[in-house]
Design a protein around this motif. Sequence first.
Motif, PDB file in Angstrom:
ATOM      1  N   PHE A 448      27.048 -44.082 -12.306  1.00 32.99           N
ATOM      2  CA  PHE A 448      26.508 -45.416 -12.604  1.00 32.99           C
ATOM      3  C   PHE A 448      26.841 -45.807 -14.048  1.00 32.99           C
ATOM      4  N   SER A 449      26.695 -44.827 -14.979  1.00 32.88           N
ATOM      5  CA  SER A 449      26.995 -45.135 -16.390  1.00 32.88           C
ATOM      6  C   SER A 449      28.461 -45.540 -16.546  1.00 32.88           C
ATOM      7  N   VAL A 450      29.345 -44.836 -15.825  1.00 34.48           N
ATOM      8  CA  VAL A 450      30.770 -45.177 -15.907  1.00 34.48           C
ATOM      9  C   VAL A 450      30.975 -46.619 -15.455  1.00 34.48           C
ATOM     10  N   ILE A 451      30.328 -46.977 -14.352  1.00 37.14           N
ATOM     11  CA  ILE A 451      30.452 -48.353 -13.826  1.00 37.14           C
ATOM     12  C   ILE A 451      29.979 -49.364 -14.880  1.00 37.14           C
ATOM     13  N   GLU A 452      28.806 -49.052 -15.493  1.00 36.78           N
ATOM     14  CA  GLU A 452      28.273 -49.966 -16.516  1.00 36.78           C
ATOM     15  C   GLU A 452      29.269 -50.102 -17.669  1.00 36.78           C
ATOM     16  N   ALA A 453      29.778 -48.949 -18.125  1.00 32.53           N
ATOM     17  CA  ALA A 453      30.715 -48.955 -19.259  1.00 32.53           C
ATOM     18  C   ALA A 453      31.966 -49.767 -18.915  1.00 32.53           C
ATOM     19  N   ILE A 454      32.486 -49.561 -17.707  1.00 30.32           N
ATOM     20  CA  ILE A 454      33.693 -50.288 -17.296  1.00 30.32           C
ATOM     21  C   ILE A 454      33.422 -51.785 -17.305  1.00 30.32           C
ATOM     22  N   SER A 455      32.269 -52.201 -16.754  1.00 34.36           N
ATOM     23  CA  SER A 455      32.043 -53.649 -16.660  1.00 34.36           C
ATOM     24  C   SER A 455      31.808 -54.254 -18.043  1.00 34.36           C
ATOM     25  N   LYS A 456      31.218 -53.447 -18.989  1.00 31.39           N
ATOM     26  CA  LYS A 456      31.033 -53.963 -20.351  1.00 31.39           C
ATOM     27  C   LYS A 456      32.386 -54.199 -21.025  1.00 31.39           C
ATOM     28  N   VAL A 457      33.287 -53.207 -20.858  1.00 32.61           N
ATOM     29  CA  VAL A 457      34.625 -53.341 -21.451  1.00 32.61           C
ATOM     30  C   VAL A 457      35.329 -54.567 -20.868  1.00 32.61           C
TER      31      VAL A 457
END
Length: 462
Positions: A448-457
């Motif tokens: 989930f954190s990876v998904i959040e990080a990707i969408s922030k970038v």
Amino acid sequence: MAKAKTVYICSECGQQYPKWAGRCNACGAWNTLEEEVVVKKSGTSSVKVGNLKLSSINSMSFKDETRYPTGMGELDRVLGGGLVKGSLVLLSGDPGIGKSTLLLQICSCLADGKKVLYISGEESERQIKLRADRLGVSADGLYISACTDCDTIIEGVRAEKPDVVIIDSIQTMQMTEIQSVPGSLVQVRECTNAFMQMAKSLDISVFLVGHVNKDGGIAGPKVLEHIVDTVLYFEGDKQLSYRILRAVKNRFGSTNEIGVFEMRDRGLFEVENPSAMLLSGRPAGVSGITVLCTMEGSRPILAEVQALVSKTGFSAPRRVSAGFDYNRLCVLLAVLEKRAGLLFGAYDVYINIIGGLKIDEPASDLAIALALYSGLQDKDIGDDVAVFGELGLGGEIRAVSHIRQRVREAARMGFEKCIVPKSSLKDLDKSENYGISIYGAANIKQAFSVIEAISKVDEKKE
Ligand code: TYD
Ligand code: MG
């Protein structure tokens, strides 16, 4: 003299009983015993004691099995590299899925230099000829016949000595000495046995077409599966044009290869790039959608997973799953609730794998879980992300096989990011440039954190 006798036969497993019963003792299925009248030929077969012939395996030498290419690479792959000489192949599937079409099409290639007999019990010779013309099938070595009598066919085959025989379908074949209707269990089994003997004694390859009804059919396909060498299933949604050919038993190759075809107005066409086909028409920016990378045999295939999570109007929320195991879905929902605190109790959940594909690989867990997460949050996770990984009950993401092939396939199809199990990262070739950003996640929360990080970038970029 012939003697008639009534027996009851289980349509699931083929066990015989002298009396009717509600449940088959052999396989445990209910209401599957069917009445059959069997006529046994009189005269005992003479088996002499001491006639068993033994051969030492080291003293035997055979050449490698001969395989005929069918002209359809997808079918050859499923058969394990072509049609084996002297083998009996059962091609089964729902009526109208395209079995006759496929077999008539391969005649073009098979009958080029070989003699092929196409025997139909369902269509007249004129109908077959018209269909062949429409499919563009013509070959000097192709002979057709409309016949349903098993003994006549076998006699004819003995006389004509073809290389390949196609029987369409086994449910229409009958032996006159058995007093049951064509399609009944006894007829189907005895005819299959007779064709098996014909194939083995004359060293002829035989294709049998077998229809499957919704509930497994009159001639329970399981009964035939024991007899034949190879069982192929032709499946797919009849509304869609895609068809998937799968081997469920193969004495001459692996059973996890699939072949993908598309039904067009001029017959079946091979789909050499199934990922592109399965991903076409994918909506952008919609929540609940992920792309998974699954292995079908030696081939990686990308497929689209859709999850719809909506407020329930029922006391018990609904869980519906197409193309993915229902019980596995329930397990994943429980893991998400316990290990990641996502509550689905007030929501109905619908899962669909696009393209009529059936996924049974554990590596698809993560894609389903992320689709559910995205559906619950109502936030899309980006259409350039591919995922795969097995989810354990502790919420951990476990390593999967063939990581390199999966990552390469995702990169080939233009994906830019890939979320994989952290423990699989070590299997990647460090020196290879995969051309895709690879993110490792050790557990579901990290994913989930990876998904959040990707969408922030991605947001920043915009
Ligand atoms: P068929 O091979 O007769 O099915 P089966 O033998 O498995 O019962 O295929 C029938 C369906 O395929 C029929 O609904 C029409 C469709 N079809 C096409 O779309 N294009 C074609 O060129 C052909 C021959 C059939
Ligand atoms: Mg047919």
